[in-house]
Design a protein around this motif. Sequence first.
Motif, PDB file in Angstrom:
ATOM      1  N   PRO A  40      31.846   2.576   4.844  1.00  5.47           N
ATOM      2  CA  PRO A  40      30.928   1.380   5.047  1.00  5.47           C
ATOM      3  C   PRO A  40      31.078   0.249   4.359  1.00  5.47           C
ATOM      4  CG  PRO A  40      29.891   3.059   3.824  1.00  5.47           C
ATOM      5  CD  PRO A  40      31.210   3.646   4.180  1.00  5.47           C
ATOM      6  N   MET A  41      31.732  -0.924   5.028  1.00  5.48           N
ATOM      7  CA  MET A  41      32.224  -1.945   4.270  1.00  5.48           C
ATOM      8  C   MET A  41      31.280  -3.079   4.251  1.00  5.48           C
ATOM      9  SD  MET A  41      35.000  -0.522   3.258  1.00  5.48           S
ATOM     10  CE  MET A  41      35.783  -2.223   2.459  1.00  5.48           C
ATOM     11  N   THR A  42      30.105  -3.030   4.735  1.00  4.55           N
ATOM     12  CA  THR A  42      29.182  -4.126   4.591  1.00  4.55           C
ATOM     13  C   THR A  42      27.788  -3.694   4.188  1.00  4.55           C
ATOM     14  OG1 THR A  42      28.391  -4.148   6.824  1.00  4.55           O
ATOM     15  CG2 THR A  42      30.345  -5.244   6.412  1.00  4.55           C
ATOM     16  N   PRO A  43      26.915  -4.475   3.734  1.00  2.09           N
ATOM     17  CA  PRO A  43      25.542  -3.979   3.287  1.00  2.09           C
ATOM     18  C   PRO A  43      24.826  -3.047   4.599  1.00  2.09           C
ATOM     19  CG  PRO A  43      25.875  -6.130   2.583  1.00  2.09           C
ATOM     20  CD  PRO A  43      27.091  -5.759   3.470  1.00  2.09           C
ATOM     21  N   THR A  44      25.115  -3.618   5.977  1.00  2.14           N
ATOM     22  CA  THR A  44      24.664  -2.821   7.080  1.00  2.14           C
ATOM     23  C   THR A  44      25.468  -1.679   7.648  1.00  2.14           C
ATOM     24  OG1 THR A  44      25.759  -4.378   8.413  1.00  2.14           O
ATOM     25  CG2 THR A  44      23.563  -4.835   7.857  1.00  2.14           C
ATOM     26  N   GLY A  45      26.589  -1.250   6.583  1.00  2.00           N
ATOM     27  CA  GLY A  45      27.308   0.090   6.995  1.00  2.00           C
ATOM     28  C   GLY A  45      28.550  -0.256   8.017  1.00  2.00           C
ATOM     29  N   THR A  46      28.850  -1.475   8.574  1.00  2.00           N
ATOM     30  CA  THR A  46      29.729  -1.566   9.342  1.00  2.00           C
ATOM     31  C   THR A  46      31.151  -0.868   8.951  1.00  2.00           C
ATOM     32  OG1 THR A  46      28.816  -3.689   9.876  1.00  2.00           O
ATOM     33  CG2 THR A  46      31.077  -3.319  10.907  1.00  2.00           C
ATOM     34  N   ASN A  47      31.465  -0.121   9.786  1.00  2.00           N
ATOM     35  CA  ASN A  47      32.846   0.761   9.677  1.00  2.00           C
ATOM     36  C   ASN A  47      33.872   0.822  10.959  1.00  2.00           C
ATOM     37  OD1 ASN A  47      32.371   3.714  10.875  1.00  2.00           O
ATOM     38  ND2 ASN A  47      30.487   2.685  10.080  1.00  2.00           N
ATOM     39  N   LEU A  48      34.843   1.057  10.716  1.00  2.00           N
ATOM     40  CA  LEU A  48      35.884   1.013  11.835  1.00  2.00           C
ATOM     41  C   LEU A  48      35.716   2.057  12.861  1.00  2.00           C
ATOM     42  CD1 LEU A  48      38.993   0.138   9.988  1.00  2.00           C
ATOM     43  CD2 LEU A  48      37.882  -1.422  11.459  1.00  2.00           C
ATOM     44  N   LEU A  49      35.544   3.273  12.433  1.00  2.00           N
ATOM     45  CA  LEU A  49      35.250   4.505  13.742  1.00  2.00           C
ATOM     46  C   LEU A  49      34.162   4.179  14.079  1.00  2.00           C
ATOM     47  CD1 LEU A  49      36.998   6.712  14.997  1.00  2.00           C
ATOM     48  CD2 LEU A  49      35.952   8.283  13.209  1.00  2.00           C
ATOM     49  N   GLY A  50      33.022   3.524  13.598  1.00  2.00           N
ATOM     50  CA  GLY A  50      31.935   3.421  14.093  1.00  2.00           C
ATOM     51  C   GLY A  50      32.001   2.412  15.222  1.00  2.00           C
ATOM     52  N   LEU A  51      32.580   1.241  15.026  1.00  2.00           N
ATOM     53  CA  LEU A  51      32.636   0.381  16.036  1.00  2.00           C
ATOM     54  C   LEU A  51      33.390   0.825  17.206  1.00  2.00           C
ATOM     55  CD1 LEU A  51      33.877  -2.596  13.903  1.00  2.00           C
ATOM     56  CD2 LEU A  51      31.900  -2.380  14.965  1.00  2.00           C
ATOM     57  N   VAL A  52      34.234   1.854  17.265  1.00  2.00           N
ATOM     58  CA  VAL A  52      34.834   2.517  18.319  1.00  2.00           C
ATOM     59  C   VAL A  52      34.043   3.221  18.930  1.00  2.00           C
ATOM     60  CG1 VAL A  52      36.584   3.917  19.192  1.00  2.00           C
ATOM     61  CG2 VAL A  52      37.225   2.407  17.297  1.00  2.00           C
ATOM     62  N   LYS A  53      33.408   4.239  18.390  1.00  2.00           N
ATOM     63  CA  LYS A  53      32.160   4.984  18.968  1.00  2.00           C
ATOM     64  C   LYS A  53      31.160   4.031  19.697  1.00  2.00           C
ATOM     65  CE  LYS A  53      28.776   8.495  17.551  1.00  2.00           C
ATOM     66  NZ  LYS A  53      28.358   9.288  16.540  1.00  2.00           N
ATOM     67  N   HIS A  54      30.655   3.119  18.988  1.00  2.00           N
ATOM     68  CA  HIS A  54      29.686   2.267  19.657  1.00  2.00           C
ATOM     69  C   HIS A  54      30.296   1.727  20.979  1.00  2.00           C
ATOM     70  CE1 HIS A  54      26.734  -1.010  20.350  1.00  2.00           C
ATOM     71  NE2 HIS A  54      27.743  -1.912  20.205  1.00  2.00           N
TER      72      HIS A  54
END
Length: 206
Positions: A40-54
């Motif tokens: 998680p690279m931001t205060p709201t937890g944004t991460n690369l694999l999560g973006l793909v899943k979303h």
Amino acid sequence: MSQDTADEAAREELLHYLQVGRDAVVWKLEGLSDYDVRRPMTPTGTNLLGLVKHLAGVELGYFGDCLDRPHGHDLTWWAEDAEDNADMWATPEESRQQVLDLYRAAWRHTDESVRTLGLEATGHVPWWTEHARPTVRLLLVHVVAETHRHAGHADIVRELVDGSAGISARHSNLPEQDEHWWQSYRQRLEVAARSAQATDHPTTAH
């Protein structure tokens, strides 16, 4: 040019720009460890694999469920009782390859749905109130915009992880400068920002 030919050209152009965004998002994971693609690279937890899943869920939702075209995938993170943001990160049990395979399966389903139905077919998006029966064209424009928005997020997240930046493996779209130049450039921006802050005057909203 006939109307059918024009519609086909518009369809393929939209699908092309969608694919550009897809490829950019996936490319941002290349060369990283399993930890780094999930961090998680931001205060709201944004991460690369999560973006793909979303984004996989976005495409299967709009071009599967909303168009009554079953896709055969059990998206548990979209269930009514799923926890908040369940689609924005991958659990330890969900491998990187599984998430990427799901995203690519979503691509195929989207492309087939769009080409089979055409741009003027309509669907139903329960969470949209403004457009009761959106066309495939509108859904496609929406998903192109969302994909490129998240590609921008992925670009920033990757830069935070290891300093890598750019829009594609073939063309970074960045000045070809060395690390010293970039450090000087960033310092110049910092000086400019502090100078502007020193002369800034609060404004009153009207």
